[in-house]
Design an enzyme around this catalytic site. Structure first.
Site, PDB file in Angstrom:
ATOM      1  N   MET A  18      69.255  32.810 -39.064  1.00  0.00           N
ATOM      2  CA  MET A  18      69.785  33.485 -37.881  1.00  0.00           C
ATOM      3  C   MET A  18      68.689  34.096 -37.004  1.00  0.00           C
ATOM      4  O   MET A  18      68.828  35.210 -36.510  1.00  0.00           O
ATOM      5  CB  MET A  18      70.790  34.573 -38.307  1.00  0.00           C
ATOM      6  CG  MET A  18      71.924  34.077 -39.183  1.00  0.00           C
ATOM      7  SD  MET A  18      72.807  32.686 -38.466  1.00  0.00           S
ATOM      8  CE  MET A  18      73.921  33.577 -37.393  1.00  0.00           C
ATOM      9  N   ARG A  19      67.570  33.370 -36.815  1.00  0.00           N
ATOM     10  CA  ARG A  19      66.502  33.857 -35.942  1.00  0.00           C
ATOM     11  C   ARG A  19      66.117  32.756 -34.972  1.00  0.00           C
ATOM     12  O   ARG A  19      66.092  31.573 -35.345  1.00  0.00           O
ATOM     13  CB  ARG A  19      65.242  34.219 -36.745  1.00  0.00           C
ATOM     14  CG  ARG A  19      65.420  35.118 -37.922  1.00  0.00           C
ATOM     15  CD  ARG A  19      65.757  36.525 -37.573  1.00  0.00           C
ATOM     16  NE  ARG A  19      64.790  37.137 -36.663  1.00  0.00           N
ATOM     17  CZ  ARG A  19      65.029  38.257 -35.976  1.00  0.00           C
ATOM     18  NH1 ARG A  19      66.188  38.854 -36.067  1.00  0.00           N
ATOM     19  NH2 ARG A  19      64.109  38.769 -35.181  1.00  0.00           N
ATOM     20  N   LEU A  20      65.783  33.151 -33.739  1.00  0.00           N
ATOM     21  CA  LEU A  20      65.238  32.182 -32.783  1.00  0.00           C
ATOM     22  C   LEU A  20      63.801  31.858 -33.193  1.00  0.00           C
ATOM     23  O   LEU A  20      63.148  32.673 -33.837  1.00  0.00           O
ATOM     24  CB  LEU A  20      65.263  32.767 -31.370  1.00  0.00           C
ATOM     25  CG  LEU A  20      66.665  32.945 -30.771  1.00  0.00           C
ATOM     26  CD1 LEU A  20      66.577  33.646 -29.425  1.00  0.00           C
ATOM     27  CD2 LEU A  20      67.357  31.597 -30.624  1.00  0.00           C
ATOM     28  N   HIS A  31      74.510  23.467 -37.289  1.00  0.00           N
ATOM     29  CA  HIS A  31      75.267  24.358 -36.389  1.00  0.00           C
ATOM     30  C   HIS A  31      76.762  24.018 -36.497  1.00  0.00           C
ATOM     31  O   HIS A  31      77.127  22.842 -36.494  1.00  0.00           O
ATOM     32  CB  HIS A  31      74.771  24.162 -34.951  1.00  0.00           C
ATOM     33  CG  HIS A  31      75.426  25.079 -33.974  1.00  0.00           C
ATOM     34  ND1 HIS A  31      75.086  26.416 -33.870  1.00  0.00           N
ATOM     35  CD2 HIS A  31      76.419  24.871 -33.089  1.00  0.00           C
ATOM     36  CE1 HIS A  31      75.846  26.985 -32.950  1.00  0.00           C
ATOM     37  NE2 HIS A  31      76.661  26.071 -32.463  1.00  0.00           N
ATOM     38  N   ASN A  58      68.182  21.753 -38.166  1.00  0.00           N
ATOM     39  CA  ASN A  58      69.068  22.917 -38.131  1.00  0.00           C
ATOM     40  C   ASN A  58      70.510  22.434 -38.221  1.00  0.00           C
ATOM     41  O   ASN A  58      70.840  21.363 -37.729  1.00  0.00           O
ATOM     42  CB  ASN A  58      68.852  23.670 -36.810  1.00  0.00           C
ATOM     43  CG  ASN A  58      69.745  24.895 -36.691  1.00  0.00           C
ATOM     44  OD1 ASN A  58      69.803  25.728 -37.602  1.00  0.00           O
ATOM     45  ND2 ASN A  58      70.466  25.015 -35.587  1.00  0.00           N
ATOM     46  N   GLY A  76      74.266  30.896 -48.053  1.00  0.00           N
ATOM     47  CA  GLY A  76      73.493  29.863 -48.744  1.00  0.00           C
ATOM     48  C   GLY A  76      74.306  28.722 -49.334  1.00  0.00           C
ATOM     49  O   GLY A  76      73.807  27.997 -50.199  1.00  0.00           O
ATOM     50  N   SER A  77      75.548  28.522 -48.848  1.00  0.00           N
ATOM     51  CA  SER A  77      76.330  27.407 -49.412  1.00  0.00           C
ATOM     52  C   SER A  77      75.702  26.059 -49.042  1.00  0.00           C
ATOM     53  O   SER A  77      75.765  25.104 -49.818  1.00  0.00           O
ATOM     54  CB  SER A  77      77.798  27.468 -48.976  1.00  0.00           C
ATOM     55  OG  SER A  77      77.930  27.166 -47.613  1.00  0.00           O
ATOM     56  N   ASN A  78      75.072  25.985 -47.872  1.00  0.00           N
ATOM     57  CA  ASN A  78      74.402  24.727 -47.501  1.00  0.00           C
ATOM     58  C   ASN A  78      73.160  24.494 -48.351  1.00  0.00           C
ATOM     59  O   ASN A  78      72.860  23.351 -48.715  1.00  0.00           O
ATOM     60  CB  ASN A  78      74.047  24.734 -46.011  1.00  0.00           C
ATOM     61  CG  ASN A  78      75.245  24.396 -45.146  1.00  0.00           C
ATOM     62  OD1 ASN A  78      75.686  23.249 -45.103  1.00  0.00           O
ATOM     63  ND2 ASN A  78      75.810  25.395 -44.487  1.00  0.00           N
TER      64      ASN A  78
END
Ligand code: GRF
Length: 212
Positions: A115-117, A134, A132, A37-39
């Site tokens: 971390m889910r599609l 990445h 998102n 959760g740093s973002n």
């Protein structure tokens, strides 16, 4: 040319933050996170510092252990645990996510280490309104372990990307990127730490862009 370890470049100036969002009408954000959760916290900090005219309505997390939830509590931001393991289908899980985002009146969704599609259930509920982050310069090194992939490929520059979400993993239109040099003795941890400094910088810029 040698790049200093702290040097970086991105395609959009941070002055965009001041042009696109108005303090009297803060953009309502919903953040989705699975881990540290740093973002999430970088967004909260940018708002607090007056760099981003937005408001985090809710954090949704899917992993009961996610440290992001601890951060949310510290910031006094509502958080909701939706554990994917408790749902029979991806679609049923996402219907609950959509319901929660709507309950909290969210206008823009940010996947910050989610971390889910995803399926069309979520995408169609927030068309062009999900972004998102990445940890690579897309389209290089999509998917999991992007940093390990970059080290294995021997690239000298990698970085991070914020993009609009689409069904295909790590593939939607790119909003902002920042470049990060790979140093000769980098480990996945040291490289990730330098990439995260840039993630925290470009994510608020991308939010302002996406709001347009
Ligand atoms: C980030 O490196 C992001 O690029 C990737 O997952 C990581 C999440 O980090 N998708 P954090 O949980 O925000 O610290």
């Amino acid at each position: 040319m040698t790049l200093h370890p702290d040097s970086t470049s991105s395609l959009v100036s941070s002055s965009i933050l001041h042009h696109t969002l108005r303090a009297d009408n803060p953009l309502k954000l919903g953040i989705m996170a699975s881990g540290n959760g740093s973002n999430f916290e970088a967004i909260a900090q940018a708002i607090k510092d007056g760099q981003l005219a937005a408001q985090i309505q809710v954090l949704i997390y899917n992993n009961p252990e996610a440290y992001a939830a601890v951060r949310a509590e510290r910031w006094g931001i509502p958080s909701v645990l939706l554990n994917h393991r408790e749902y029979k289908s991806r679609e049923g899980f996402e219907e609950q996510i959509v319901k929660t985002l709507q309950q909290y009146d969210v206008e823009l969704v940010i996947m910050a280490g989610w971390m889910r599609l995803v399926t069309p259930v979520l995408l169609d509920a927030f068309p062009h309104k999900i972004i998102n982050i990445h940890p690579s310069l897309l389209p290089s090194f999509k998917g999991v372990r992007a940093i390990e992939q970059a080290l294995a490929a021997g690239v000298k520059i990698t970085g991070c990307t914020v993009h609009l979400l689409c069904l295909e993993m790590d593939s939607g239109p790119i909003l902002v990127q920042a470049a990060v040099p790979v140093l000769p003795d980098d480990t996945p941890e040291t490289l990730h730490a330098r990439i995260q400094v840039q993630e925290h910088r470009i994510l608020p810029i991308a939010i302002a862009l996406a709001a347009q």
